[in-house]
Design an enzyme around this catalytic site. Structure first.
Site, PDB file in Angstrom:
ATOM      1  N   SER A 116      19.958 -56.281 -37.985  1.00 13.79           N
ATOM      2  CA  SER A 116      18.472 -57.121 -37.843  1.00 13.79           C
ATOM      3  C   SER A 116      18.627 -58.448 -37.478  1.00 13.79           C
ATOM      4  CB  SER A 116      17.607 -56.918 -38.947  1.00 13.79           C
ATOM      5  OG  SER A 116      16.553 -57.020 -38.512  1.00 13.79           O
ATOM      6  N   HIS A 117      18.090 -59.246 -38.419  1.00 12.50           N
ATOM      7  CA  HIS A 117      17.975 -60.935 -38.087  1.00 12.50           C
ATOM      8  C   HIS A 117      19.336 -61.636 -38.419  1.00 12.50           C
ATOM      9  CE1 HIS A 117      16.625 -60.016 -41.922  1.00 12.50           C
ATOM     10  NE2 HIS A 117      16.908 -61.059 -42.190  1.00 12.50           N
ATOM     11  N   ASP A 290      13.871 -60.766 -33.094  1.00 11.53           N
ATOM     12  CA  ASP A 290      15.003 -60.731 -34.024  1.00 11.53           C
ATOM     13  C   ASP A 290      16.137 -59.897 -33.131  1.00 11.53           C
ATOM     14  OD1 ASP A 290      14.037 -58.450 -34.365  1.00 11.53           O
ATOM     15  OD2 ASP A 290      14.900 -58.581 -36.771  1.00 11.53           O
ATOM     16  N   ASP A 292      17.454 -57.046 -33.293  1.00 13.22           N
ATOM     17  CA  ASP A 292      17.144 -55.645 -33.127  1.00 13.22           C
ATOM     18  C   ASP A 292      15.568 -55.262 -32.650  1.00 13.22           C
ATOM     19  OD1 ASP A 292      16.248 -56.169 -35.670  1.00 13.22           O
ATOM     20  OD2 ASP A 292      16.324 -54.269 -36.192  1.00 13.22           O
ATOM     21  N   ASP A 294      12.623 -55.849 -34.103  1.00 10.22           N
ATOM     22  CA  ASP A 294      11.345 -55.366 -34.791  1.00 10.22           C
ATOM     23  C   ASP A 294      10.669 -56.739 -35.142  1.00 10.22           C
ATOM     24  OD1 ASP A 294      13.315 -56.035 -36.415  1.00 10.22           O
ATOM     25  OD2 ASP A 294      13.543 -54.011 -37.512  1.00 10.22           O
ATOM     26  N   ARG A 295      11.219 -57.786 -35.291  1.00  4.05           N
ATOM     27  CA  ARG A 295      10.459 -58.737 -35.723  1.00  4.05           C
ATOM     28  C   ARG A 295       9.740 -59.636 -34.581  1.00  4.05           C
ATOM     29  NH1 ARG A 295      13.177 -61.509 -41.086  1.00  4.05           N
ATOM     30  NH2 ARG A 295      13.504 -59.412 -42.004  1.00  4.05           N
ATOM     31  N   LYS A 391       8.316 -51.539 -37.563  1.00  3.74           N
ATOM     32  CA  LYS A 391       7.764 -52.737 -37.075  1.00  3.74           C
ATOM     33  C   LYS A 391       8.215 -52.905 -35.502  1.00  3.74           C
ATOM     34  CE  LYS A 391      10.764 -55.990 -39.521  1.00  3.74           C
ATOM     35  NZ  LYS A 391      11.388 -55.088 -40.449  1.00  3.74           N
TER      36      LYS A 391
HETATM   37  C1  G16 Z   1      13.779 -55.497 -43.307  1.00  4.61           C
HETATM   38  C2  G16 Z   1      12.824 -54.584 -43.503  1.00  4.61           C
HETATM   39  C3  G16 Z   1      11.329 -55.123 -43.761  1.00  4.61           C
HETATM   40  C4  G16 Z   1      11.216 -56.101 -44.904  1.00  4.61           C
HETATM   41  C5  G16 Z   1      12.583 -57.238 -44.608  1.00  4.61           C
HETATM   42  C6  G16 Z   1      12.551 -57.886 -45.893  1.00  4.61           C
HETATM   43  O1  G16 Z   1      13.688 -56.399 -42.147  1.00  4.61           O
HETATM   44  O2  G16 Z   1      12.829 -53.790 -42.401  1.00  4.61           O
HETATM   45  O3  G16 Z   1      10.320 -54.113 -43.878  1.00  4.61           O
HETATM   46  O4  G16 Z   1      10.135 -56.895 -44.996  1.00  4.61           O
HETATM   47  O5  G16 Z   1      13.597 -56.671 -44.499  1.00  4.61           O
HETATM   48  O6  G16 Z   1      13.805 -58.718 -45.952  1.00  4.61           O
HETATM   49  P1  G16 Z   1      14.192 -59.327 -47.538  1.00  4.61           P
HETATM   50  O7  G16 Z   1      14.418 -58.285 -48.315  1.00  4.61           O
HETATM   51  O8  G16 Z   1      15.336 -60.164 -47.078  1.00  4.61           O
HETATM   52  O9  G16 Z   1      12.990 -60.101 -47.744  1.00  4.61           O
HETATM   53  P2  G16 Z   1      14.562 -56.385 -41.040  1.00  4.61           P
HETATM   54  O10 G16 Z   1      14.031 -56.903 -39.920  1.00  4.61           O
HETATM   55  O11 G16 Z   1      15.750 -57.147 -41.538  1.00  4.61           O
HETATM   56  O12 G16 Z   1      15.047 -54.898 -40.781  1.00  4.61           O
END
Ligand code: G16
Length: 562
Positions: A116-117, A290, A292, A294-295, A391
């Protein structure tokens, strides 16, 4: 040619426990002999009897090690009796695109290759997660089962001589152990673009971006941060909506190390975009995604920042500007617990059901499947609807543009109007990244102990002349209204009697050390145009006092402020 699979002995690795969204580790860890193989085999084993003859989607953000991982998945899937894999060309699929494909093709699920990010490249992170039949991230019950399997795995099945190209679209058929095994390589964006065209009025959006007789072009700057969305931004914004490839989009070539940047759309890691929109006052809106896809982050003219919590509330308040909701109707709204409660006020006014779930998109899926949830979001720059079960960054920007086209107002004016109607939830998040895990755990234990004291509720804290009285304090837990599954330890909440909240959580998406997240939320009915950092300063100091964060972590300042 007929291929034969083999069984390869292996031993378990420690720590293959999926976090908030999949297993994320350093690339070098995934490269260890059998590490990726073990985890993939355990995902397939957790699917049980449903796996034989099934079809799975495979793809990700193209980060370093993706191609090697896809080759491993192909060889393990074939050996385990999977009938077909649908793979994005060059292995590229955004997370929202995977979710959409699972639903369009009605398949058993998808394996998403992304952290992801988190930064990419050989020194950084890789990740694998599984999405289930509804298109959403697997629930805890599935990831817990995978984790249990990783602790006792002793062998995996593999087809060593299966060589499969996925750089060009097309279908390849193999015979493995006497069964047919098909790999279909598809265009990474076709299905997703079709879906966006069904949801939004592209004609109207094109008029906005290109300008029409009655108004000048609405000047956008869309930043893919060298992540996967570049592919989709080119198709949608440039080819479909007529945005300029030179002035309206940037960093749209997906790079396997994201060009050495941190592909996280927030004010710190997307500062480059923020500065550009601040300096060039012709820009009306800036947006970033980000790795992938989704953000999303939205900023207006002069880099006016829209918090994700406000973004969710504004979209909720204006769903009639989006054709999809006009035809499908609007059910309830939801947000994750640390997300500011701005959307709750919209739900109350519109008479919609409102849900507060733990952090993680997987907690929205059941509500959507049950037809009780249309729109949801998280403070962590996630916004989306029931069009898929992830998302969706590009969807969020198209939603904003639809609202702007409909109302003919600037981003800032839309926000100001919203706050005047509903009041404002001032919100900030402090991240303390890469803390020592023991120190962070000790701080959380201290907080647990503090709030367990019977005298804590009712206690007052004063900072900078403002006094807050504790009304309630707990470690957030959640019972899913649909399947009644119970999730606990989701973050320490301290709620004050004026409606303000401070929340402490450890991130579940890091690959090493611990990230402490401190969320601060305070509501003002009338005083809506102050700076959030000024407004929230006393509450931040109270949070630091209650948690003793500086003492436990040794950190004077956060690494990221949102
Ligand atoms: C992931 C989940 C999100 C969540 C985030 C929280 O985001 O898909 O639903 O809000 O983690 O991250 P943390 O546990 O670091 O606060 P992503 O975009 O990394 O897949």
């Amino acid at each position: 040619m007929s291929l034969t699979s083999v069984v390869i002995p292996t031993t378990p690795f420690e720590g293959q426990k999926p976090g908030t969204s999949g297993l994320r580790k350093k690339v070098k860890v995934f490269m260890e002999k059998n590490y990726t193989e073990n985890f993939v085999q355990c995902i397939l084993d957790a699917l049980g009897d449903k796996l034989k003859g099934a079809t799975l989607i495979v793809g990700g953000d193209g980060r370093y090690f993706s191609k090697q991982a896809i080759n491993i998945i192909i060889r393990i899937a074939a050996a385990n009796g999977v009938a077909k894999l649908i793979i994005g060309q060059r292995g590229i699929l955004s997370t929202p695109a995977v979710s959409s494909l699972i639903r369009t093709h009605k398949v058993l699920g998808g394996i998403v290759l992304t952290a992801s990010h988190n930064p990419g490249g050989i020194r950084n992170d890789f990740g694998i997660k599984f999405n289930i039949e509804n298109g959403g991230p697997a629930p805890d019950s599935f990831t817990d089962a995978v984790y249990e399997l990783t602790k006792k795995i002793s062998q995996y099945k593999f087809t060593p001589d299966l060589d499969c190209e996925f750089s060009q679209t097309g279908t390849q058929t193999f015979e493995v152990d006497g069964r047919q095994f098909v790999v279909e390589v598809i265009d990474s964006s076709d299905d997703y673009v079709t879906l966006m065209k069904e949801i939004f009025d592209f004609g109207k959006l094109k008029e906005l971006i290109r300008g029409d007789g009655s108004r000048p072009p609405f000047n956008v700057l869309i930043d893919s941060m060298n992540g996967v969305t570049g592919v989709y931004v080119t198709r949608i914004f440039v080819e479909e909506l007529g945005a300029s490839p030179d002035n309206n989009v940037r960093r749209i070539i997906p790079l396997d190390n994201f060009g050495e940047i941190h592909p996280d759309p927030n004010l710190t890691y997307a500062k480059d975009l923020v500065d550009k929109v601040k300096d060039d006052t012709t820009y009306d809106l800036g947006a970033a995604f980000d790795g992938d896809g989704d953000r999303n982050m939205i900023i207006g003219k002069h880099a006016f920042f829209v918090t994700p919590s406000d973004s969710l509330a504004v979209i909720a308040n204006n769903l009639d500007c989006i054709p999809y909701f006009k035809s499908k109707g609007v059910h309830g709204f939801a947000r994750s617990m640390p997300t500011a409660a701005a959307v709750d006020r919209v739900a109350a006014k519109l008479g919609k059901e409102m849900f507060e779930v733990p952090t993680g998109w997987k907690y929205f899926g059941n509500l959507m499947d049950a037809g009780r949830l249309s729109l949801c979001g998280e403070e962590s720059f996630g916004t989306g609807s029931d069009h898929i079960r992830e998302k969706d960054g590009i969807w969020a920007v198209l939603a904003w543009l639809s609202i702007i086209a409909h109302k003919n107002m600037s981003v800032e004016d839309i926000l100001t109007e919203h706050w005047k109607t509903y009041g404002r939830n001032y919100f900030t998040r402090y991240d303390y990244e890469e803390c020592d895990s023991d120190d962070a755990n000790k701080m959380m234990a201290h907080l647990e102990h503090t709030i367990a004291d019977g005298a804590f509720v009712g206690k007052t804290f004063t900072a900078e002349g403002k006094t807050y009285k504790v009304k309630q304090a707990d470690n957030f837990s959640y019972v899913d209204p649909i399947d009644k599954s119970f999730t606990k330890n989701q973050g320490i909440r301290v709620l004050f009697d004026d409606g303000s909240r401070v929340i402490f959580r450890l991130s579940g998406t890091g690959s090493s050390g611990a990230t402490v997240r401190l969320y601060i939320d305070s509501y003002e009915k009338d005083n809506v145009t102050c700076s959030a950092q000024t407004m929230l300063k006393p509450l931040i100091n109270v949070a630091l006092d209650i948690s003793q964060l500086k003492k436990f972590t040794g950190r004077e300042q956060p690494t990221v402020i949102t």
